[in-house]
Design an enzyme around this catalytic site. Structure first.
Site, short mmCIF file in Angstrom:
data_model
loop_
_atom_site.label_atom_id
_atom_site.label_comp_id
_atom_site.label_asym_id
_atom_site.label_seq_id
_atom_site.Cartn_x
_atom_site.Cartn_y
_atom_site.Cartn_z
N CYS A 1 0.79 -1.23 0.00
CA CYS A 1 0.00 0.00 0.00
C CYS A 1 0.83 1.29 0.00
CB CYS A 1 -1.05 0.00 1.11
SG CYS A 1 -0.65 -0.99 2.54
N ARG B 1 7.53 -10.86 5.23
CA ARG B 1 7.20 -10.61 6.63
C ARG B 1 7.89 -11.66 7.49
NH1 ARG B 1 0.70 -9.45 5.84
NH2 ARG B 1 1.01 -7.90 4.20
N GLN C 1 0.66 -11.19 -2.79
CA GLN C 1 -0.75 -10.83 -2.62
C GLN C 1 -1.33 -10.41 -3.97
OE1 GLN C 1 -0.04 -7.62 0.25
NE2 GLN C 1 -1.23 -8.82 1.73
N ASP D 1 -3.06 -7.95 -4.58
CA ASP D 1 -3.39 -6.77 -3.81
C ASP D 1 -4.04 -5.71 -4.70
OD1 ASP D 1 -3.50 -5.35 -1.51
OD2 ASP D 1 -1.34 -5.04 -1.31
N HIS E 1 -5.70 -1.44 -4.27
CA HIS E 1 -6.14 -0.33 -3.43
C HIS E 1 -7.06 0.54 -4.25
CE1 HIS E 1 -2.47 -1.79 -1.50
NE2 HIS E 1 -3.21 -1.64 -0.43
N LYS F 1 -13.43 -3.95 8.55
CA LYS F 1 -13.14 -4.80 7.40
C LYS F 1 -14.10 -5.97 7.28
CE LYS F 1 -9.62 -7.31 9.97
NZ LYS F 1 -8.54 -8.24 9.79
N HIS G 1 -8.32 -1.32 1.03
CA HIS G 1 -7.34 -2.37 0.74
C HIS G 1 -8.15 -3.62 0.45
CE1 HIS G 1 -4.07 -0.27 3.18
NE2 HIS G 1 -5.18 0.33 3.59
#
Length: 645
Positions: A337, A366, A384, A386, A388, A472, A518
């Site tokens: 992000c 991570r 991911q 991912d 946004h 979320k 997200h």
RNA sequence: GCCGAUGUAGCUCAGUUGGCCAGAGCAGCUGAUUUGUAAUCUGCAGGUCGGGGGUUCGAAUCCCUUCAUCGGCUCCA
């Protein structure tokens, strides 16, 4: 007399103080044997507890969750009784019923309980259960309760009691064992027939890693041995579906201690599988207005200082990378992000341009705790899917709904039917944990709930589970053993737009702050594929299978024709292999079925003569012969069927 | 990170209380066979018994340590 109303609406009159068990007995003695608890006026009770007023009554049998719950909860007490008999002075934490069975957290002092000790405990439980001991309930004062457990030396129980309200404390006793418990329980140990203790694990007292680690013993019981046997078979079958095992068998991915734990190495077939998923999702994203972006695997430490991630997670993550330049530091990116925010910032935005949807298959790093790593479901490097979405507050709900649509679309194509959707809200008691204005929170929470409702999504709502920056919606799918893994997630964020000073020009020609969503659909490629493997046992749908077909010549005499067909199919974009070994056809079929290749193409004399192939579908046998060109059409229409809702 | 368990050939597993040169099946490679819808036969090769250290005349086996894995706990950006 009191009036008791049953779930079907019928009602009968009984004498005050009658128990649910007596009522069941009057209906039919057989029913009385099959019920384990009673829901009286919406509250789950012991069967033997007297009913004093008019009431609604539901009798809970094995198939009712409340029935199983009482059964397993009573089993936990039985195990505790056995443990106390075998390990005098053992101390008890908590011992609840869970989704499949029960556990008890115990402190055996300086003794150690290992799996080798379970059969003896199991034996003791069976012995005690055979005595048909009665579970009896008793209400006592807080003072008495504290006295009882202090005398016994059970500091865990006294800690629990000290937090309870006086007047609400009940004890249950069966045989020589008394426990603090609000119940409900079975009338007696009589139905506890089939008993199996499953495993031993460490568990922190009250889930707090700063406190003592107790020994948790897991077990399961059934009213019939047959049910237990079935459960044990299920566990065996689940092992065969384990994605770590299938990943190895099918050569999808591997790990190497030399590369590092938790760092998956994708082998050719696994990479193809991944790529097939990416190739499937990408056009869907474009169709839905997403723009694809690409960002580096590292970022300057200042980026994460701006985003707030460094402060919150820097110390526990992979350590910053130093460069020859003094004071310059980079980090492996733990999330995409911040990079996306900077892409947003690179150009000015008008309210007319929003929503701006930015997607990336972004690999993040991570440093998960070593004991947390688990196959592909929990790794230290993962990709991911991912995205946004930067939008105006008034667009939030619609954006949310369209992301739910996309998740539902993907889950449907992949036959993930038994997912759960969880709405995670902030804890209203603990507002300082969260950032952003009350107004924004209330609006976002309302938008999420409304979006889910308008999409007819069945959700469970959990307060206190929100991210610190916004509420979320998470989607969980179960693995072979029934463990839930979070895949897709949709999160509202007011924090990062603030920190990165994101703005757009409104119709009023003023600067406004966009809201950020997200979201992931797969969650991560790694976890998604893990769950997919466990759900399909490695028998992927045709469109996802890394290899679509394998040609099996009956003998080497037909290799020439077989090779021609092989080239033709590969040139037609159907990834095909050939098995030229001089083995019998039965052997070749067996071996290639075990590799889960969707189609086996048999070529012998007949096929060469007629210029055809004999097609055998994995798992379902012969589907007849056809020309190679017909097979190409057949495959593409099958794939189309699979990928169309 | 914490508690407990496990680690023998690519895979699945044998290996009595410490004692010849560590075994089997499958996979692999040889050779024979040329096969019609889930296992053809032969031979060969393959292991510093997770790594390191110790005890012992002698260790896969006992002890210590370390690494990895498994089941949980905690954590999960």
């Amino acid at each position: 007399m009191i009036k008791v109303t049953f779930p079907d609406g019928s009602a009968r009159e009984y004498k005050e103080g009658i128990s649910s068990l007596d009522i069941a007995e009057q209906i039919s003695p057989r029913l009385a044997k099959e019920v384990y608890s009673a829901t009286v006026n919406g509250e789950v009770w012991d069967l033997t507890r007297p009913i004093e007023t008019n009431a609604t009554l539901k009798l809970n049998k094995w198939d009712d969750p409340e029935g199983k719950h009482a059964f397993w909860h009573s089993s936990a007490h039985l195990m505790a009784e056995a443990l106390e008999a075998l390990y005098p002075g053992i101390k008890f934490g908590i011992g609840p019923a869970i989704e499949n069975g029960f556990y008890y957290d115990v402190d055996p002092g300086d003794r150690v309980i290992t799996e080798a000790d379970l059969p003896a405990i199991e034996q003791k439980m069976k012995e005690l259960a055979a005595k048909n001991e009665i579970y009896s309930r008793r209400q006592i004062s807080k003072k008495e309760a504290l006295e009882y457990f202090s005398k016994k030396g059970d500091e865990y129980k006294t800690e629990l009691i000290s937090e309870l309200q006086d007047g609400t404390i009940t004890l249950y006793t069966q045989g020589d064992f008394t426990d603090l418990c609000k119940g409900p329980h079975l009338p007696s140990t009589e139905p506890l027939k089939a008993i199996k203790l499953l495993n031993v694990a460490g568990a922190y007292w009250r889930g707090n890693e700063k406190r003592k680690m107790l020994t948790r013993i897991y077990g399961i019981t059934y009213p019939k041995q047959k049910l237990l046997d079935e459960f044990l078979i299920f566990l065996e079958e689940a092992k065969k579906r384990d994605h770590r095992r299938i990943g190895k068998e099918l050569e999808l991915f591997t790990f190497s201690p030399k590369v590092g734990m938790g760092l998956p190495l994708w082998m050719p077939k696994g990479s193809d599988l991944r790529q097939n998923l990416i190739s499937f999702l990408t056009p869907e994203l474009r169709k839905r207005g997403y723009k694809i972006v690409t960002t580096p695997h590292i970022g300057n430490v200042n980026l994460y200082k701006t985003s707030g991630h460094f402060e919150k997670y820097g110390a526990d993550s992979f350590q910053p990378i130093n460069t020859p330049q003094e004071g310059e530091q980079f980090m492996l990116k733990p999330m995409n992000c911040p990079h996306h925010c900077e892409i947003f910032n690179a150009t000015p935005h008008s309210y007319k341009d929003l929503p701006l949807r930015m997607a990336e298959f972004g690999t993040v790093y991570r440093y998960e705790q070593s004991g947390e790593l688990h196959g592909l479901t929990r790794v230290r490097s993962f990709t991911q899917d991912d995205a946004h979405v930067f939008c105006r507050q008034d667009q939030l709900k619609e954006e949310f709904k369209s992301i739910i649509d996309l998740i539902m679309y993907v889950f449907k194509i992949l036959h993930f039917e038994s997912y759960t959707a969880q709405v995670s809200l902030r804890d209203p008691e603990n507002r300082q944990k969260y950032i952003g204005t009350d107004e924004n929170w209330e609006r976002a929470e309302r938008d999420i709930k409304e979006a889910a409702a308008e999409k007819n999504l069945v959700t469970t709502v959990v307060t206190g589970e929100a991210a610190f920056y916004g509420p979320k919606l998470d989607f969980m799918v179960k693995d072979a053993l029934g463990r839930k893994w979070q895949l897709g997630t949709i999160q509202v964020d007011y924090n990062m737009p603030e920190r990165f000073e994101l703005t757009y020009n409104g119709s009023d020609n003023q600067k406004h702050r966009p809201v950020m969503i997200h979201r992931t659909i797969f969650g991560s490629m790694e976890r998604f594929i893990a769950v997919l493997i466990e759900n399909t046992a490695g028998k992927f749908p045709l469109w996802l299978a890394p290899e679509k077909a394998v040609i099996l010549p009956i003998s080497e005499k037909f290799n020439d024709y077989a090779t021609k067909v092989l080239d033709f199919l590969n040139n037609s974009d159907i990834c095909t292999l050939i098995d030229e070994r001089s083995e019998k056809i039965g052997k070749k079929i067996r071996d290639n079925e075990l590799k889960r290749i969707p189609y086996l193409l048999i070529i012998g004399e007949k096929e060469v003569e007629n210029n055809t192939i004999s097609v055998r579908k994995q798992g379902s046998g012969d589907v007849g012969s056809m020309k190679p060109e017909e097979f190409v059409n057949y495959i593409s229409s099958e794939i189309k069927k699979e990928t169309t809702v």
